[in-house]
Design an enzyme around this catalytic site. Structure first.
Site, mmCIF file in Angstrom:
data_model
loop_
_atom_site.group_PDB
_atom_site.id
_atom_site.type_symbol
_atom_site.label_atom_id
_atom_site.label_comp_id
_atom_site.label_asym_id
_atom_site.label_seq_id
_atom_site.Cartn_x
_atom_site.Cartn_y
_atom_site.Cartn_z
ATOM 1 N N LYS A 22 0.843 -1.189 0.000
ATOM 2 C CA LYS A 22 0.000 0.000 0.000
ATOM 3 C C LYS A 22 0.886 1.250 0.000
ATOM 4 C CE LYS A 22 -4.392 1.235 2.134
ATOM 5 N NZ LYS A 22 -5.380 0.748 3.108
ATOM 6 N N GLU A 71 -19.325 -6.107 9.859
ATOM 7 C CA GLU A 71 -20.247 -5.354 10.705
ATOM 8 C C GLU A 71 -21.263 -6.245 11.399
ATOM 9 O OE1 GLU A 71 -18.500 -2.606 7.722
ATOM 10 O OE2 GLU A 71 -19.438 -4.594 7.602
ATOM 11 N N ARG A 86 -25.457 -2.494 6.912
ATOM 12 C CA ARG A 86 -25.232 -3.905 6.585
ATOM 13 C C ARG A 86 -25.587 -4.812 7.754
ATOM 14 N NH1 ARG A 86 -19.402 -3.759 3.626
ATOM 15 N NH2 ARG A 86 -20.015 -5.884 3.188
#
Length: 610
Positions: A267, A353, A381
């Site tokens: 990254k 979640e 969600r």
């Protein structure tokens, strides 16, 4: 293009991204990490004939450049400009406008199955990264892909070891084992360099041993995870070696069934400021200095997130039962300081979640005080779990929703405008919308002391100046009262940060000779008898909320007033049921009619009609 030209293009793309995102802001680090992978995909597969689906969509910048949209990067994530996610209106190369994580494998499975049934030779490419494989839905999809042997599907695992921050969980540790085991690469190097040199038998021996590579990985860095599912696996591949990625993808394309290509990437690759940023590797940034990587715009005030962060640390110091949970967002939601001070009481469950909600219910059942902190759009969600696990069991779980309301440049998928409509339907749920720092601290303390589930929501950005009440009646803050001893003609209710707007509109009305009162219940739902009593005598009641109108708190108050046979006219200032485009928060709110002038016009029209 020649190999040299391709490598030069990778360098150009990185520099282009750094320069453009330094001005507009955006997801820089994730895209710097997929330059070679994305280019290799476009060289091996034929987009848009072969659909390319990104999970999550914020890693699509390089894809956009390679499909002719580089000119739009000057307006990246701005109103009317290039979206920060795939967008079907922009290009035929964007099949799916995904931005929430862990859904792309399900999209890919469905599309590949449809192509198979229709006899179409498309190959679906799914790029999964930035922690998306920690989401349960990704594994539901993999479980099904494993038994659908004839799907033409290539799954590129963009393994950078991170979501916002280092990815957590058993899968992350497994992939990290493959990524870091020092025995794996040297052993293959021995096979490649020594065995091939053996006279006569060298090449056949190498081919045989190379064919045992999967077994080698099973022994050295137990890579049975994918192969045990019955999925073909290629890798791990050096994700910044474009040629190596191309070879792996070409091999994968030759299979008739689903194949996983495991690419190891970094990254922020190619930008030293990002590579040295251990916090989040420039995951999502605002404008910054090209030389130093430092933010261009100094934040003069405290953010809502900082206030929540400070209060959690303070409360944790006095309440040993207080715990916090987040879904791969410990730092973005402000739980980093609490995690540093009390590391055994802060839990990062990855992009999961639903699991976060139910595990919080379990903690509450066992006597702890759990706080689940996520962005407002992401808790959508977990609605079933909030309803059936927290609500049905009346568990005192506190949900803290950052980025509630209109958030701005990330567009339709990231505006937190659904939560009040959705979660107010949960029996026993109480929703607080604080207007300033003091009411945020107060609401959080009250939520943690409650015996029922609570939501505390606040927007992105700086906390506005304190707005003290002129008095408080039965828990309702009276922010302005120009009705004097008489009955107010108009009662304006500003929910959360909309209280500032309500006061501005109230002052304008008072200047026109309209007796106006402005109130803030702080706790927006449910509608209380005290709130009904406060507003019942007004001729016009105005509700102002930065959430969806249908099922919102304004509509709930209107129904309650009707049930109480109130004769008040209710004017609801809320967001229409629609997907709101990208842009600055201020410009979007103004466009939706959240200005003092627009509200005053609606109030005067309602008074005139009466």
């Amino acid at each position: 293009m020649s190999e040299e030209d391709l490598d030069d293009l990778c360098t150009q793309i990185r520099q282009f991204l750094i320069e453009k995102v330094s001005v507009t802001g955006g997801h820089l680090g994730p895209n710097l990490g997929v330059v070679e992978v994305t280019m290799a995909i476009h060289r091996v597969f034929q987009s848009p004939f072969d659909p390319i689906i990104f999970d999550t969509g914020h890693i699509s910048y390089v894809h956009k450049i390679l499909t002719g949209r580089q000119a739009g990067f000057d307006q990246l994530r701005q109103a009317g400009g290039l979206s920060g996610y795939p967008n079907r209106a922009e290009s035929a190369h964007d099949w799916v406008e995904n931005s929430h994580a862990s859904a792309a494998l399900s999209w890919g499975t469905g599309m590949a199955e449809a192509f198979r049934l229709q006899g179409n030779p498309h190959c679906v490419v799914v790029v999964v990264g930035d922690g998306a494989l920690t989401g349960g839905m990704a594994w539901e999809a993999l479980n099904n892909i494993a038994v659908q042997k004839d799907l033409r599907m290539v799954i590129v695992v963009n393994d950078n070891g991170r979501s916002y921050t280092p990815t957590v969980g058993g899968l992350a540790e497994h992939l990290s084992g493959i990524r870091t085991d020092r025995r794996y690469d040297p052993t293959l190097d021995v096979v490649k360099t020594v065995v091939q040199k053996a006279p006569l038998v060298g090449r056949p021996a190498y081919d045989l041993l190379h064919g045992l590579k999967v077994g080698l990985k099973d022994i050295l860095a137990p890579q049975g995870l994918f192969s045990d599912l019955g999925l073909k696996y290629i890798g791990p591949v050096a994700g910044h070696d474009r040629s190596a990625v191309e070879k792996a993808l070409t091999q994968a394309k030759g299979y008739e069934g689903p194949v996983i290509v495991h690419c190891l990437t970094e990254k922020g690759h190619g930008f030293s400021a990002a590579e040295q940023d251990d916090a989040d590797r420039f995951h999502a940034v605002d404008g910054f200095n090209l030389e130093t990587g430092k933010a261009q715009h100094d934040v003069t005030g405290r953010s809502w997130t900082q206030v929540f962060s400070d209060e959690m640390v303070a409360l944790a110091g006095t309440d040993p039962d207080l715990v916090a949970i987040s879904a791969a967002m410990i730092n973005p939601v402000g739980l980093g300081p609490m995690a540093a001070a009390y590391p055994d009481r802060v839990f990062d469950v990855g992009i999961a979640e639903q699991h976060a909600v139910v595990s919080a219910a379990g903690m509450a059942m066992a006597g702890l005080h759990p706080v689940v902190a996520v962005y407002a759009t992401f808790l959508n969600r977990g609605f079933d779990q909030v309803l059936m696990d927290v609500g049905l069991h009346s568990m005192p779980v506190t949900f803290v929703l950052d980025r509630a309301g209109v958030t701005g440049p990330d567009g339709a998928s990231h505006h937190g405008i659904w939560d009040m409509s959705i979660f107010a339907d949960v029996p026993g749920m109480h929703i607080a919308a604080p207007r300033d720092e003091e009411t945020l601290r107060r609401a959080l303390r009250e939520a943690l002391a409650a015996s029922h589930p609570c939501v505390v929501r606040f927007p992105k950005g700086e906390v506005p100046a304190p707005l003290a009440p002129v008095r408080c009646e039965d828990g309702i803050d009276i922010l302005m009262d120009h009705a004097g001893e008489g009955t107010p003609q108009v009662c304006l209710i500003g929910y959360g940060p909309m209280a500032q707007l309500a006061v501005q509109a109230g002052e304008d009305l008072a200047g026109r000779g309209v007796g106006a009162m402005v109130i803030d219940p702080v706790w927006a739902a449910p509608v209380t008898p005290a709130l009904l009593a406060t507003v019942a005598s007004a001729r016009v009641v105005v509700t102002i909320e930065d959430g969806i109108d249908a099922g919102g708190v304004g509509q709930r108050l209107q129904l309650a007033l009707a049930d109480a046979s109130s004769g008040a006219t209710v004017v609801r200032c809320a967001i229409p049921t629609s997907f709101v485009h990208q842009g600055s928060r201020a410009s979007i709110l103004a466009e939706l009619g959240f200005t003092p002038e627009a509200i005053v016009d609606r109030v005067l029209a309602a008074l005139a009609e009466r």
